[in-house]
Motif scaffolding. Structure first.
Motif, short mmCIF file in Angstrom:
data_model
loop_
_atom_site.label_atom_id
_atom_site.label_comp_id
_atom_site.label_asym_id
_atom_site.label_seq_id
_atom_site.Cartn_x
_atom_site.Cartn_y
_atom_site.Cartn_z
N THR A 79 0.83 -1.21 0.00
CA THR A 79 0.00 0.00 0.00
C THR A 79 0.86 1.25 0.00
N THR A 104 -3.92 -3.84 -2.13
CA THR A 104 -4.58 -3.10 -3.22
C THR A 104 -5.92 -2.53 -2.77
N GLN A 153 -6.95 1.34 -2.81
CA GLN A 153 -8.18 1.84 -3.43
C GLN A 153 -9.03 2.64 -2.44
N LEU A 157 -7.58 6.02 -2.18
CA LEU A 157 -7.97 6.87 -3.31
C LEU A 157 -9.42 7.34 -3.18
N LYS A 158 -10.26 6.53 -2.57
CA LYS A 158 -11.66 6.93 -2.38
C LYS A 158 -11.78 8.00 -1.30
N ILE A 199 -13.92 2.93 -6.57
CA ILE A 199 -13.05 1.78 -6.33
C ILE A 199 -12.93 0.99 -7.62
N ASP A 200 -11.72 0.69 -8.00
CA ASP A 200 -11.44 -0.04 -9.24
C ASP A 200 -11.26 -1.52 -8.91
N GLN A 251 -8.56 -3.50 -10.90
CA GLN A 251 -7.19 -3.40 -10.40
C GLN A 251 -6.99 -4.32 -9.20
N ILE A 252 -7.98 -4.40 -8.33
CA ILE A 252 -7.88 -5.28 -7.17
C ILE A 252 -7.75 -6.73 -7.63
#
Length: 169
Positions: free
Chosen positions: A26, A94, A98, A101-102, A119-120, A123-124
């Protein structure tokens, strides 16, 4: 030593190493995202691709170190435990990235990230499967004594992944 005590000891080592590795993943991802604006000034066309490649490299380094250190702390721990740990570490690392980022969507200072607040999940999923593959490769390199067989197994894993991606996409 009883089987229950051995499993408890294994679980403690796996949890401590896994937590440290997830925090490392992270933190590395956040640092790379922060560096993306600087990289876009140097490489305007390839800055985001460079960050994605560096994220994969960072994941490889962390997962490889995780598998080696757990193997050194608990020699001959079952391989499936190391593979599950690799998967869980990249999944958790991940997901926390995310969530970061949120919570702080404007932290990156990169204008090209429009929907960063979402949330992507792709990508996770991608990073989790990548972590599992990196864990498998690290485990092969660690446990297979013959360099020839080890190299052959790694080539087979990588070829299998390439063929799987080719036929799924």
């Amino acid at each position: 030593m009883t089987n229950l005590a051995k499993n408890s000891s294994d679980l403690k080592v796996l949890a401590n190493a896994g937590l440290f590795a997830a925090v490392s993943i992270t933190g590395g991802f956040i640092l790379l995202l922060w560096l993306e604006s600087w990289l876009l000034n140097i490489f305007p066309d390839y800055g985001d691709d460079l960050v994605a490649g560096l994220m994969l490299l960072w994941t490889w380094i962390v997962i490889g170190a995780l598998v080696r250190s757990v193997e050194k702390l608990k020699s001959r721990i079952q391989g499936w435990k190391l593979l599950i740990l690799s998967l869980l570490v990249t999944l958790v690392g991940t997901m926390v990235f995310q969530l970061f980022l949120k919570i702080i969507p404007n932290w990156t200072w990169v204008a090209s990230h429009e929907g960063l607040g979402k949330i992507d999940f792709t990508q996770i999923l991608f990073m989790s499967i990548t972590g599992l593959i990196f864990g498998l490769i690290s485990l092969i390199m660690l446990r297979v004594k013959s360099k020839l067989i080890s190299g052959l197994l790694i080539v087979l894993v990588v070829t299998g992944v390439i063929l799987l991606i080719y036929y799924l996409l």
